[in-house]
Design an enzyme around this catalytic site. Structure first.
Site, PDB file in Angstrom:
ATOM      1  CD  GLU A 156     -42.559 -47.109  44.659  1.00 29.86           C
ATOM      2  OE1 GLU A 156     -43.255 -48.082  44.330  1.00 29.86           O
ATOM      3  OE2 GLU A 156     -42.994 -46.182  45.346  1.00 29.86           O
ATOM      4  CD  GLU A 340     -44.899 -42.586  43.946  1.00 30.57           C
ATOM      5  OE1 GLU A 340     -45.529 -43.333  44.722  1.00 30.57           O
ATOM      6  OE2 GLU A 340     -44.446 -42.982  42.847  1.00 30.57           O
ATOM      7  CD  GLU A 394     -52.093 -48.095  44.327  1.00 31.67           C
ATOM      8  OE1 GLU A 394     -51.921 -47.010  43.728  1.00 31.67           O
ATOM      9  OE2 GLU A 394     -51.173 -48.725  44.886  1.00 31.67           O
TER      10      GLU A 394
END
Ligand SMILES: OC[C@H]1NNC[C@@H](O)[C@@H]1O
Ligand SMILES: [Ca+2]
Length: 434
Positions: A156, A340, A394
Site C-alpha cells: 500500500e 487483503e 491497527e
C-alpha cells in the site's frame, strides 16, 4: 455451489509491526512506527507494537492455527528493522514452520516499518532510500529466497505516501502535500529497483500490493480522486507512464524528478489488491479538501449511507467485483491476487470461549461471492487473503480494532478461534461456498 478454480490460493495476511512484538529483541532497531507509536497522542491510548501478539515467540502456535484452517498460503511481512541483526533468523524459523505445514509463503518486504535511521536521513523524501530498499531486498532474497514463493515489494504505497506524508495520521507523521507526492514517487522507484535486484538474484515471482478503491459519486471529483488514489500507482507501475491529469495535478505541488518511469515499470508476475470499501465524493464548493488527497478543495468526502464496519467503512462487496473486472480490462495481462480483504467489528468472547462474529462471516461471505463473480466475468484472480489471521495492532487505532479470524486476548496472549475461523476453514476445504 460456488466453486473456485483448482489451486485457488486461499490465504490469510498479517504484517510484522502489527503482530511480532519483540521490538528490541535480538538486535531489532527502531522503525518509524516505534518512534511514532511512542510519541504521545499519535496512537489511541498510547498503544505500541512493543509486544503486539508476541508472534516473534508464538509463531509455531500461530502456524498450527494456519494449518488447522487449511490455509494454502500465508502473507506476512519481513521487518526491515530486523535485517542484518541476529533476529533475522526468525524468518528462517517461520519459513521452516510454514513449509513443514505445506503453506505457501508470500512475503512483503516493506509493510511500513522503515528503519528510523533511514528516516533520519530523509526517509521516502530522499531518493537514496529507494536504493537502500533495493539493497535490503537483494539481501533478504539471499537469505530467504529458496523458501519464499512470491515476493511483494511494498504494501500500500498510497498509505505510506498520503497518510504518512499527506495527513501525517501515520508514521512518519509529515503533513505536506508536496512530500506526499514525492514519497509516492520514491516508493515506486524503490519498487522498481527492488524488482530489478530480486530478478538479478533469481526471484521467480514478484509483485506489489496496492490498496485500491472504486470512487463513487459525482463524476468529475470521482475521476480526480481515482487518479490520486488508484491511477497514480497503476499507470506508472503497469504502463510506465504517469496519467496526464495526475501529472498536471501533482506538478502544482512538487517539481521532484519523475523520469524514473522505465525503472518503475518492471514486469511483475501478479498484482496484489487490498480492497475494503469504496470512497464516496461529491462536488461541494465549501469543502476544504482532504489532506490525504492533496488539491481536493471543492470536493467533499462523504460517509457511506448503509451498513459500515467498526472502522466506519461502507460494506460494499459489489465494488470488489467491479474493481477486479476494471483491473482485468484496463490493465490486462497481470494476474490478480486479493492480498487483503476483511473487516473489524466489535468482538466479544462468550462464556463458552467462543466469538460469534456473525457480521464478519457475512462480510467475508459476500466478498468471496463478489470475487467469484469477477472471475466469472474474466478476471484472472489467483487467490484471496483474509485480513487478518489474528487481531493485531491497527496502527493509529492501536488494539481497539479487531480484524482477526482469531481473537487475541492481549492480557494473556491467548488465541480464541472466532466463528469466522471455522467458516473460512470450511470454505477452503470446499474450495468454495454453498
Ligand atoms: O486497516 C486494515 C489493514 N489495511 N491494510 C493494511 C493493514 O496493515 C491494515 O491493518
Ligand atoms: Ca538520505
Amino acid at each position: 455451489m460456488i466453486i473456485f478454480p483448482e489451486g485457488f490460493l486461499w490465504g490469510a495476511a498479517t504484517a510484522a509491526y502489527q503482530i511480532e512484538g519483540a521490538a528490541r529483541e535480538d538486535g531489532r532497531v527502531p522503525s518509524i512506527w516505534d518512534t511514532f507509536s511512542h510519541t504521545p497522542g499519535k496512537v489511541r491510548d498510547g498503544h505500541t507494537g512493543d509486544v503486539a501478539c508476541d508472534h516473534y515467540h508464538r509463531y509455531a502456535e500461530d502456524v498450527a492455527l494456519m494449518r488447522e484452517l487449511g490455509l494454502r498460503a500465508y502473507r506476512f511481512s519481513i521487518a526491515w528493522p530486523r535485517f542484518g541483526t541476529p533476529g533475522f533468523g526468525f524468518y528462517d524459523r517461520l519459513l521452516d514452520e510454514l513449509l513443514e505445514a505445506g503453506i505457501t509463503p508470500v512475503a512483503t518486504l516493506y509493510h511500513w516499518d522503515l528503519p528510523q535511521s533511514l528516516q533520519d536521513g530523509g526517509g521516502w523524501l530522499d531518493r537514496d532510500t529507494a536504493y537502500r530498499f533495493a539493497e535490503y531486498a537483494a539481501g533478504a532474497y539471499e537469505r530467504l529466497g529458496d523458501r519464499v514463493a512470491t515476493w511483494t515489494t511494498l504494501n500500500e504505497p498510497w498509505v505510506s505516501a498520503f497518510v504518512g506524508h499527506g495527513s501525517g495520521r501515520h508514521a512518519p507523521g509529515v503533513g505536506d502535500p508536496a512530500a506526499a507526492f514525492t514519497a509516492a514517487h520514491h516508493l515506486m522507484l524503490a519498487h522498481g529497483l527492488a524488482v530489478q535486484a530480486l530478478r538479478a538474484a533469481g526471484a521467480g515471482s514478484v509483485s506489489i500490493t496496492l490498496n485500491l478503491a472504486p470512487i463513487l459519486g459525482d463524476e468529475e471529483p470521482a475521476r480526480l480522486v481515482d487518479g490520486l488514489c488508484n491511477r497514480i500507482f497503476l499507470d506508472p507501475l503497469l504502463r510506465g507512464v504517469y496519467p496526464e491529469d495526475v501529472l498536471a495535478h501533482l506538478r502544482r505541488f512538487t517539481d521532484v524528478k519523475l523520469d524514473d518511469l522505465e525503472t518503475i515499470h518492471q514486469p511483475i508476475d501478479v498484482l496484489g489488491v487490498n480492497y475494503y470499501s469504496p470512497k464516496h465524493v461529491r462536488t461541494d464548493p465549501e469543502a476544504p479538501g482532504h489532506p490525504e488527497h492533496p488539491g481536493t478543495e471543492g470536493i467533499a468526502f462523504v460517509d457511506p449511507d448503509g451498513p459500515v464496519t467498526a472502522m466506519g467503512w461502507g460494506i460494499n462487496p459489489e465494488c470488489l467485483e467491479s474493481l477486479l473486472v476494471r483491473l482485468s480490462r484496463e490493465y490486462p495481462g497481470t494476474p490478480l491476487l486479493i492480498t487483503e480483504n476483511g473487516a473489524a467489528f466489535e468482538d466479544t468472547v462468550t462464556g463458552d470461549d467462543r466469538v460469534h462474529d456473525t457480521d464478519r462471516v457475512a462480510f467475508l461471505d459476500a466478498h468471496v461471492r463478489a470475487a467469484h463473480a469477477a472471475i466469472a466475468q474474466g478476471a484472472d484472480l489467483r487467490g484471496y487473503f483474509v485480513w487478518s489471521l489474528l487481531d493485531n495492532f491497527e496502527w493509529a487505532h492501536g488494539y481497539h480494532k479487531r480484524f482477526g479470524l482469531v481473537y487475541v486476548d492481549y492480557e494473556t496472549q491467548r488465541r480464541i478461534r472466532k466463528d469466522s475461523f471455522h467458516w473460512y476453514r470450511d470454505v477452503i476445504a470446499a474450495n468454495g461456498l454453498r
